[in-house]
Design an enzyme around this catalytic site. Structure first.
Site, PDB file in Angstrom:
ATOM      1  N   GLY A 144       0.893  -1.228  -0.028  1.00 37.87           N
ATOM      2  CA  GLY A 144      -0.080   0.088   0.039  1.00 37.87           C
ATOM      3  C   GLY A 144       0.878   1.442  -0.189  1.00 37.87           C
ATOM      4  N   SER A 151       1.378   3.433  -2.416  1.00 38.41           N
ATOM      5  CA  SER A 151       1.131   4.444  -3.233  1.00 38.41           C
ATOM      6  C   SER A 151       0.563   5.921  -2.733  1.00 38.41           C
ATOM      7  CB  SER A 151      -0.232   3.996  -4.145  1.00 38.41           C
ATOM      8  OG  SER A 151      -1.424   3.772  -3.544  1.00 38.41           O
ATOM      9  N   GLY A 159      -0.614   7.973   1.472  1.00 38.51           N
ATOM     10  CA  GLY A 159      -0.746   7.865   2.879  1.00 38.51           C
ATOM     11  C   GLY A 159       0.374   7.411   3.769  1.00 38.51           C
ATOM     12  N   ASP A 204      -1.062  -6.818  -5.088  1.00 39.97           N
ATOM     13  CA  ASP A 204      -2.498  -6.764  -4.599  1.00 39.97           C
ATOM     14  C   ASP A 204      -2.621  -7.983  -3.657  1.00 39.97           C
ATOM     15  OD1 ASP A 204      -5.131  -6.886  -4.235  1.00 39.97           O
ATOM     16  OD2 ASP A 204      -5.849  -6.525  -6.524  1.00 39.97           O
ATOM     17  N   SER A 258      -2.071  -1.304  12.265  1.00 37.09           N
ATOM     18  CA  SER A 258      -3.501  -1.531  12.687  1.00 37.09           C
ATOM     19  C   SER A 258      -4.248  -0.290  12.899  1.00 37.09           C
ATOM     20  CB  SER A 258      -3.394  -2.314  14.192  1.00 37.09           C
ATOM     21  OG  SER A 258      -4.693  -2.348  14.752  1.00 37.09           O
ATOM     22  N   TYR A 304     -14.777  -2.239  10.082  1.00 36.39           N
ATOM     23  CA  TYR A 304     -13.367  -1.853  10.242  1.00 36.39           C
ATOM     24  C   TYR A 304     -12.890  -2.357  11.464  1.00 36.39           C
ATOM     25  CZ  TYR A 304      -9.400   1.006   9.860  1.00 36.39           C
ATOM     26  OH  TYR A 304      -8.267   1.861   9.873  1.00 36.39           O
ATOM     27  N   ALA A 337     -13.927  -4.910  13.408  1.00 42.71           N
ATOM     28  CA  ALA A 337     -14.076  -6.064  13.369  1.00 42.71           C
ATOM     29  C   ALA A 337     -12.735  -6.670  12.725  1.00 42.71           C
ATOM     30  CB  ALA A 337     -15.180  -6.967  12.685  1.00 42.71           C
ATOM     31  N   SER A 338     -12.226  -5.907  11.482  1.00 41.47           N
ATOM     32  CA  SER A 338     -11.120  -6.551  10.732  1.00 41.47           C
ATOM     33  C   SER A 338      -9.688  -6.221  11.700  1.00 41.47           C
ATOM     34  CB  SER A 338     -10.849  -5.926   9.391  1.00 41.47           C
ATOM     35  OG  SER A 338     -10.809  -4.433   9.449  1.00 41.47           O
ATOM     36  N   LYS A 339      -9.877  -4.824  12.251  1.00 40.78           N
ATOM     37  CA  LYS A 339      -8.619  -4.522  12.712  1.00 40.78           C
ATOM     38  C   LYS A 339      -8.439  -5.358  14.291  1.00 40.78           C
ATOM     39  CE  LYS A 339      -6.667  -1.735  10.201  1.00 40.78           C
ATOM     40  NZ  LYS A 339      -5.523  -2.023   9.500  1.00 40.78           N
TER      41      LYS A 339
END
Length: 279
Positions: free
Chosen positions: A9, A11, A13, A48, A126, A140, A142-144
């Site tokens: 990731g 690209s 931020g 990806d 995280s 979000y 839940a995923s973290k």
């Protein structure tokens, strides 16, 4: 010899800032992203996290270029925003495919190399949303939360092999993209189940207040988070978690340093929209 880091990731931020910082500090940088674009001072290659074959190809390309990978920063991810009941099942699955299974795909692919080298470092980015929950980001969260549990358990497994695992927790829950997304989805949410209209309106106010608080915090920048990622990568101690921005410290402390009852009372008073008055 220069050390080498692979960053997902990269690209924009946190990922882009981290790639630039590592390069400036003398590391070889394998900057990966779904759609490659030029990033000076780095080796850019496509990756990806939802496609394991691209992960393997990126690792192979990095090894061909530099001969070794010393660290991996799992930064790729995004945050779904909205009321759970209104979220299509495919969006639920996509959130986990990127934020959880994508990280697992990268870790699984790089571990044979780390085991052969008898060392390495995995940094999983995280969020404050991996520590405390907020309205409108249940997926979000839940995923973290899942990423945090996976990372902690993995740190025990891999520590015995000389491979370090680190978790970086920035205040990235409240970002410009979250604000943009909430605005774009407001009409969809309000045109769905009308029972949620009042809640959604109040939740937007909660997020607006938190964004204002974050904007006033001097360390709530991608560049500062990159510095914390760099610190974590180079920290050879057994420390696992690194809170990256001060704007989330009150919520983190409430979660980790108070009782469950105190924490829930604090959160309901601070960030939870109030229920409607009775009849």
């Amino acid at each position: 010899m220069k050390k080498t880091v692979l960053i997902t990731g990269a690209s924009s931020g946190f990922g882009k800032a981290t790639a630039e910082l590592f390069a400036a500090r003398g590391w070889n940088v394998i900057a990966t992203m779904r759609t490659p674009q030029e990033l000076p001072g780095t080796f850019v290659t496509p990756l990806d996290v939802q496609k394991p074959e691209t992960i393997r190809a990126a690792i192979d390309a990095g090894l061909t270029r530099f001969g070794r990978i010393d660290a991996v920063v799992n930064n790729a991810g995004y945050g779904a925003f909205g009321v759970f009941e209104l979220t299509p099942d495919e969006k639920v699955r996509e959130q986990f495919e990127v934020n959880v299974f994508g990280v697992m795909n990268v870790v699984r692919a790089v571990l044979p190399h780390f085991r052969a080298n008898k060392g390495g470092c995995i940094v999983n980015v995280s969020s404050g949303a991996g520590v405390f929950a907020l309205p409108m980001i249940s997926l979000y969260n839940a995923s973290k939360f899942a990423l945090e549990g996976f990372s902690e358990s993995l740190s025990y497994e891999l520590g015995a092999l000389g491979i370090r695992v680190k978790i970086v927790e920035p205040g990235g829950v409240i970002t410009t993209k979250f604000g943009e997304r909430s605005a774009k989805e407001a009409s969809l949410l309000s045109s769905g189940i009308r029972d949620y209209d009042s809640f959604v309106s109040e939740a937007h106010q909660v997020f607006a207040a938190m964004r204002a608080s974050r904007s006033a915090s001097k360390d709530s920048t991608s560049e500062h988070v990159a510095e914390v990622i760099f610190e974590a990568t180079n920290d050879t101690s057994e420390r696992l978690r690194y809170v990256a921005t001060s704007d989330i410290l009150p919520l983190v402390r409430a979660r980790r340093q108070t009782s469950e009852d105190e924490y829930m009372a604090f959160m309901r008073a601070s960030v939870a929209p109030k229920p409607p008055a009775g009849p």
